[in-house]
Motif scaffolding. Structure first.
Motif, PDB file in Angstrom:
ATOM      1  N   VAL A  73      67.281  39.995 -39.307  1.00  0.00           N
ATOM      2  CA  VAL A  73      67.356  40.077 -40.763  1.00  0.00           C
ATOM      3  C   VAL A  73      65.936  39.829 -41.277  1.00  0.00           C
ATOM      4  CG1 VAL A  73      68.367  39.071 -42.840  1.00  0.00           C
ATOM      5  CG2 VAL A  73      69.720  39.194 -40.733  1.00  0.00           C
ATOM      6  N   PRO A  74      65.359  40.772 -42.004  1.00  0.00           N
ATOM      7  CA  PRO A  74      63.988  40.589 -42.474  1.00  0.00           C
ATOM      8  C   PRO A  74      63.782  39.263 -43.215  1.00  0.00           C
ATOM      9  CG  PRO A  74      64.721  42.816 -42.929  1.00  0.00           C
ATOM     10  CD  PRO A  74      65.920  42.055 -42.445  1.00  0.00           C
ATOM     11  N   GLY A  75      62.758  38.539 -42.798  1.00  0.00           N
ATOM     12  CA  GLY A  75      62.427  37.267 -43.428  1.00  0.00           C
ATOM     13  C   GLY A  75      63.210  36.072 -42.926  1.00  0.00           C
ATOM     14  N   VAL A  76      64.123  36.287 -41.984  1.00  0.00           N
ATOM     15  CA  VAL A  76      64.946  35.202 -41.438  1.00  0.00           C
ATOM     16  C   VAL A  76      64.568  34.998 -39.968  1.00  0.00           C
ATOM     17  CG1 VAL A  76      67.299  34.441 -40.921  1.00  0.00           C
ATOM     18  CG2 VAL A  76      66.838  35.718 -43.015  1.00  0.00           C
ATOM     19  N   PRO A  77      64.180  33.766 -39.583  1.00  0.00           N
ATOM     20  CA  PRO A  77      63.789  33.539 -38.188  1.00  0.00           C
ATOM     21  C   PRO A  77      64.942  33.834 -37.228  1.00  0.00           C
ATOM     22  CG  PRO A  77      63.281  31.620 -39.551  1.00  0.00           C
ATOM     23  CD  PRO A  77      64.081  32.555 -40.385  1.00  0.00           C
ATOM     24  N   HIS A  78      64.587  34.362 -36.059  1.00  0.00           N
ATOM     25  CA  HIS A  78      65.558  34.606 -34.983  1.00  0.00           C
ATOM     26  C   HIS A  78      65.153  33.736 -33.801  1.00  0.00           C
ATOM     27  CE1 HIS A  78      68.535  36.710 -32.611  1.00  0.00           C
ATOM     28  NE2 HIS A  78      67.626  36.892 -31.667  1.00  0.00           N
ATOM     29  N   ILE A  79      66.074  32.927 -33.325  1.00  0.00           N
ATOM     30  CA  ILE A  79      65.819  31.994 -32.230  1.00  0.00           C
ATOM     31  C   ILE A  79      66.487  32.498 -30.960  1.00  0.00           C
ATOM     32  CG2 ILE A  79      66.176  29.613 -31.419  1.00  0.00           C
ATOM     33  CD1 ILE A  79      64.261  29.920 -33.846  1.00  0.00           C
ATOM     34  N   VAL A  80      65.755  32.447 -29.859  1.00  0.00           N
ATOM     35  CA  VAL A  80      66.293  32.788 -28.544  1.00  0.00           C
ATOM     36  C   VAL A  80      66.351  31.494 -27.741  1.00  0.00           C
ATOM     37  CG1 VAL A  80      65.981  34.140 -26.444  1.00  0.00           C
ATOM     38  CG2 VAL A  80      65.259  35.092 -28.659  1.00  0.00           C
ATOM     39  N   ARG A  99      66.863  18.098 -23.411  1.00  0.00           N
ATOM     40  CA  ARG A  99      65.861  19.084 -23.799  1.00  0.00           C
ATOM     41  C   ARG A  99      66.490  20.462 -23.876  1.00  0.00           C
ATOM     42  NH1 ARG A  99      64.094  14.734 -23.956  1.00  0.00           N
ATOM     43  NH2 ARG A  99      62.079  13.935 -23.302  1.00  0.00           N
ATOM     44  N   ALA A 100      65.945  21.289 -24.754  1.00  0.00           N
ATOM     45  CA  ALA A 100      66.317  22.702 -24.822  1.00  0.00           C
ATOM     46  C   ALA A 100      65.024  23.487 -25.010  1.00  0.00           C
ATOM     47  CB  ALA A 100      67.264  22.973 -25.978  1.00  0.00           C
ATOM     48  N   THR A 101      64.937  24.632 -24.346  1.00  0.00           N
ATOM     49  CA  THR A 101      63.780  25.488 -24.562  1.00  0.00           C
ATOM     50  C   THR A 101      64.221  26.705 -25.362  1.00  0.00           C
ATOM     51  OG1 THR A 101      64.043  26.581 -22.408  1.00  0.00           O
ATOM     52  CG2 THR A 101      62.528  24.714 -22.506  1.00  0.00           C
ATOM     53  N   TRP A 102      63.316  27.184 -26.204  1.00  0.00           N
ATOM     54  CA  TRP A 102      63.627  28.289 -27.104  1.00  0.00           C
ATOM     55  C   TRP A 102      62.334  29.005 -27.467  1.00  0.00           C
ATOM     56  CZ3 TRP A 102      61.552  28.168 -32.085  1.00  0.00           C
ATOM     57  CH2 TRP A 102      60.990  26.956 -32.462  1.00  0.00           C
ATOM     58  N   GLN A 103      62.498  30.164 -28.060  1.00  0.00           N
ATOM     59  CA  GLN A 103      61.357  30.906 -28.560  1.00  0.00           C
ATOM     60  C   GLN A 103      61.802  31.727 -29.759  1.00  0.00           C
ATOM     61  OE1 GLN A 103      61.520  33.302 -24.718  1.00  0.00           O
ATOM     62  NE2 GLN A 103      60.234  34.566 -26.035  1.00  0.00           N
ATOM     63  N   TYR A 104      60.830  32.141 -30.534  1.00  0.00           N
ATOM     64  CA  TYR A 104      61.130  33.039 -31.639  1.00  0.00           C
ATOM     65  C   TYR A 104      61.320  34.440 -31.087  1.00  0.00           C
ATOM     66  CZ  TYR A 104      59.594  29.426 -34.904  1.00  0.00           C
ATOM     67  OH  TYR A 104      59.467  28.264 -35.618  1.00  0.00           O
ATOM     68  N   GLY A 105      62.361  35.119 -31.560  1.00  0.00           N
ATOM     69  CA  GLY A 105      62.594  36.507 -31.202  1.00  0.00           C
ATOM     70  C   GLY A 105      62.263  37.399 -32.383  1.00  0.00           C
ATOM     71  N   LEU A 106      62.435  38.686 -32.187  1.00  0.00           N
ATOM     72  CA  LEU A 106      62.209  39.631 -33.274  1.00  0.00           C
ATOM     73  C   LEU A 106      63.265  39.423 -34.353  1.00  0.00           C
ATOM     74  CD1 LEU A 106      61.466  42.869 -31.226  1.00  0.00           C
ATOM     75  CD2 LEU A 106      59.825  41.341 -32.341  1.00  0.00           C
ATOM     76  N   GLU A 107      62.836  39.415 -35.602  1.00  0.00           N
ATOM     77  CA  GLU A 107      63.760  39.197 -36.708  1.00  0.00           C
ATOM     78  C   GLU A 107      64.831  40.284 -36.738  1.00  0.00           C
ATOM     79  OE1 GLU A 107      61.475  39.020 -40.307  1.00  0.00           O
ATOM     80  OE2 GLU A 107      60.718  37.018 -39.849  1.00  0.00           O
ATOM     81  N   PRO A 128      54.877  31.453 -20.315  1.00  0.00           N
ATOM     82  CA  PRO A 128      54.201  32.449 -21.148  1.00  0.00           C
ATOM     83  C   PRO A 128      55.064  32.864 -22.344  1.00  0.00           C
ATOM     84  CG  PRO A 128      55.140  33.489 -19.215  1.00  0.00           C
ATOM     85  CD  PRO A 128      55.374  32.002 -19.071  1.00  0.00           C
ATOM     86  N   GLY A 129      54.428  33.355 -23.377  1.00  0.00           N
ATOM     87  CA  GLY A 129      55.175  33.979 -24.468  1.00  0.00           C
ATOM     88  C   GLY A 129      55.659  33.071 -25.566  1.00  0.00           C
TER      89      GLY A 129
END
Length: 99
Positions: free
Chosen positions: A79-86, A69-77, A56-57
């Motif tokens: 820095v505004p406008g810059v993607p944050h990876i978890v 393989r690696a699993t990841w998701q987008y987190g809350l930014e 989920p998520g």
């Protein structure tokens, strides 16, 4: 440059990789994943990024080697406008038992 964090499980998994596996993951991230993320135009097909349906998520899979393989998701930014990876997990196909 995107920001990132690694979940404790990812860090544990990373320490179980061989030096060669860590090197290949690092190369895939620095030479392809980050530049593609910065471009905002999508990921190259060579990375084989796809959504993990059983998780989920909005969890994604990144292929960094034949059985890497690696699993990841987008987190809350952070820095505004810059993607944050978890980063969530890393290893072989076995990581999908608990993505």
């Amino acid at each position: 440059m995107p920001t990132y964090e690694a979940l404790p499980r990812f860090t544990t998994d990373l320490h179980h990789l061989t030096p060669e596996q860590r090197r290949r993951f690092h190369q895939a991230v620095t030479r392809v994943f980050i530049p593609d993320l910065r471009s905002g135009t999508g990921f190259r097909t060579a990375l084989r990024i796809k959504r993990v349906r059983s998780a989920p998520g909005g969890v994604y899979e990144l292929t960094w080697a034949g059985n890497g393989r690696a699993t990841w998701q987008y987190g809350l930014e952070i820095v505004p406008g810059v993607p944050h990876i978890v980063w969530r997990r890393i290893g072989t196909h076995d990581i999908f038992a608990e993505p």
